[in-house]
Design a protein around this motif. Structure first.
Motif, short mmCIF file in Angstrom:
data_model
loop_
_atom_site.label_atom_id
_atom_site.label_comp_id
_atom_site.label_asym_id
_atom_site.label_seq_id
_atom_site.Cartn_x
_atom_site.Cartn_y
_atom_site.Cartn_z
N VAL A 128 0.87 -1.18 0.00
CA VAL A 128 0.00 0.00 0.00
C VAL A 128 0.90 1.23 0.00
O VAL A 128 1.94 1.25 0.68
CB VAL A 128 -0.93 0.00 1.22
N TYR A 129 0.51 2.25 -0.75
CA TYR A 129 1.33 3.44 -0.92
C TYR A 129 0.60 4.68 -0.41
O TYR A 129 -0.63 4.73 -0.37
CB TYR A 129 1.68 3.65 -2.39
N LEU A 130 1.39 5.69 -0.08
CA LEU A 130 0.84 7.01 0.21
C LEU A 130 1.74 8.04 -0.48
O LEU A 130 2.89 8.24 -0.06
CB LEU A 130 0.78 7.28 1.72
N GLN A 131 1.24 8.62 -1.55
CA GLN A 131 1.96 9.68 -2.25
C GLN A 131 1.61 10.99 -1.59
O GLN A 131 0.43 11.36 -1.51
CB GLN A 131 1.56 9.71 -3.73
N MET A 132 2.62 11.69 -1.13
CA MET A 132 2.41 12.94 -0.39
C MET A 132 3.07 14.08 -1.16
O MET A 132 4.28 14.08 -1.35
CB MET A 132 3.02 12.84 1.01
N ASN A 133 2.25 15.01 -1.63
CA ASN A 133 2.73 16.17 -2.37
C ASN A 133 2.45 17.44 -1.60
O ASN A 133 1.64 17.45 -0.67
CB ASN A 133 2.05 16.23 -3.74
N SER A 134 3.11 18.52 -2.00
CA SER A 134 2.91 19.82 -1.37
C SER A 134 3.00 19.72 0.15
O SER A 134 2.14 20.23 0.88
CB SER A 134 1.54 20.40 -1.77
N LEU A 135 4.04 19.07 0.61
CA LEU A 135 4.17 18.82 2.04
C LEU A 135 4.35 20.12 2.82
O LEU A 135 4.96 21.08 2.33
CB LEU A 135 5.34 17.87 2.30
N LYS A 136 3.81 20.12 4.03
CA LYS A 136 3.86 21.27 4.91
C LYS A 136 4.55 20.88 6.22
O LYS A 136 4.53 19.70 6.60
CB LYS A 136 2.44 21.74 5.22
N PRO A 137 5.11 21.83 6.93
CA PRO A 137 5.74 21.49 8.22
C PRO A 137 4.79 20.76 9.17
O PRO A 137 5.23 19.90 9.94
CB PRO A 137 6.15 22.87 8.76
N GLU A 138 3.52 21.08 9.11
CA GLU A 138 2.55 20.42 9.99
C GLU A 138 2.28 18.98 9.61
O GLU A 138 1.59 18.26 10.35
CB GLU A 138 1.23 21.20 10.03
N ASP A 139 2.83 18.51 8.49
CA ASP A 139 2.73 17.09 8.13
C ASP A 139 3.80 16.26 8.85
O ASP A 139 3.79 15.03 8.76
CB ASP A 139 2.89 16.90 6.63
N THR A 140 4.71 16.94 9.54
CA THR A 140 5.77 16.23 10.26
C THR A 140 5.18 15.31 11.30
O THR A 140 4.40 15.73 12.16
CB THR A 140 6.71 17.24 10.93
N ALA A 141 5.53 14.03 11.22
CA ALA A 141 4.99 13.01 12.13
C ALA A 141 5.60 11.66 11.79
O ALA A 141 6.26 11.50 10.77
CB ALA A 141 3.47 12.92 11.99
N MET A 142 5.34 10.70 12.67
CA MET A 142 5.61 9.30 12.34
C MET A 142 4.37 8.78 11.62
O MET A 142 3.25 8.97 12.11
CB MET A 142 5.88 8.50 13.62
N TYR A 143 4.60 8.12 10.50
CA TYR A 143 3.49 7.61 9.70
C TYR A 143 3.43 6.09 9.80
O TYR A 143 4.46 5.40 9.70
CB TYR A 143 3.66 8.04 8.24
N PHE A 144 2.21 5.59 9.98
CA PHE A 144 1.96 4.17 10.14
C PHE A 144 0.87 3.72 9.17
O PHE A 144 -0.03 4.48 8.85
CB PHE A 144 1.44 3.86 11.55
N CYS A 145 0.96 2.47 8.75
CA CYS A 145 -0.15 1.87 8.03
C CYS A 145 -0.62 0.65 8.81
O CYS A 145 0.14 0.07 9.61
CB CYS A 145 0.23 1.46 6.61
N ALA A 146 -1.88 0.29 8.63
CA ALA A 146 -2.42 -0.85 9.34
C ALA A 146 -3.68 -1.34 8.65
O ALA A 146 -4.39 -0.56 8.02
CB ALA A 146 -2.74 -0.48 10.79
N PRO A 147 -3.97 -2.63 8.77
CA PRO A 147 -5.23 -3.16 8.25
C PRO A 147 -6.37 -2.92 9.25
O PRO A 147 -6.16 -3.00 10.47
CB PRO A 147 -4.95 -4.65 8.10
N LYS A 148 -7.55 -2.64 8.70
CA LYS A 148 -8.72 -2.47 9.55
C LYS A 148 -9.24 -3.87 9.88
O LYS A 148 -9.78 -4.56 9.02
CB LYS A 148 -9.78 -1.64 8.83
N ILE A 149 -9.08 -4.29 11.11
CA ILE A 149 -9.41 -5.66 11.49
C ILE A 149 -10.76 -5.78 12.17
O ILE A 149 -11.21 -6.90 12.44
CB ILE A 149 -8.30 -6.26 12.37
#
Length: 125
Positions: A79-100
């Protein structure tokens, strides 16, 4: 213990782009609806985006609409996440997970499982 592996994070200037990937060697992601979440320092985990098991529908948090795109390649179990036009407020740890768990709101992290270690995204101004 089954875990997902996120990658693709890094340091980028505001306005830049990154593409995150999420995969698993133990779990067949193609049978799950999947979510991307992020968590900044001292903040709660926030739902970023969601995609159904076959990619037929996608949802986004208000703060990323029009800038981020979620997609998946079930043949590659990724699974992918394309992130464009990034802003300082996008700063974070990013996680993916299945909805179980069924039902509920897609952005509720308590409905997800098999969390990985995440990938850090830092956007400088």
């Amino acid at each position: 213990q089954v875990q997902l592996v996120e990658s693709g994070g890094g340091l980028v200037q505001a306005g830049g782009s990154l593409r995150l990937s999420c995969t698993s060697s133990e779990l067949t992601l193609g049978v799950y609806n999947m979510g991307w979440f992020r968590q900044g320092p001292g903040k709660e985990r926030e739902g970023v985006s969601y995609i159904t098991f076959n990619g037929g529908a996608t949802l986004y948090g208000d703060s990323v609409k029009g800038r981020f795109t979620i997609s998946r390649d079930n043949a590659k179990n990724t699974v992918y996440l394309q992130m464009n036009s990034l802003k300082p407020e996008d700063t974070a740890m990013y996680f993916c997970a299945p909805k179980i768990q069924g039902g509920g709101d897609w952005y509720d992290p308590t409905l997800y499982g098999y969390w990985g270690q995440g990938t850090q995204v830092t956007v400088s101004s």
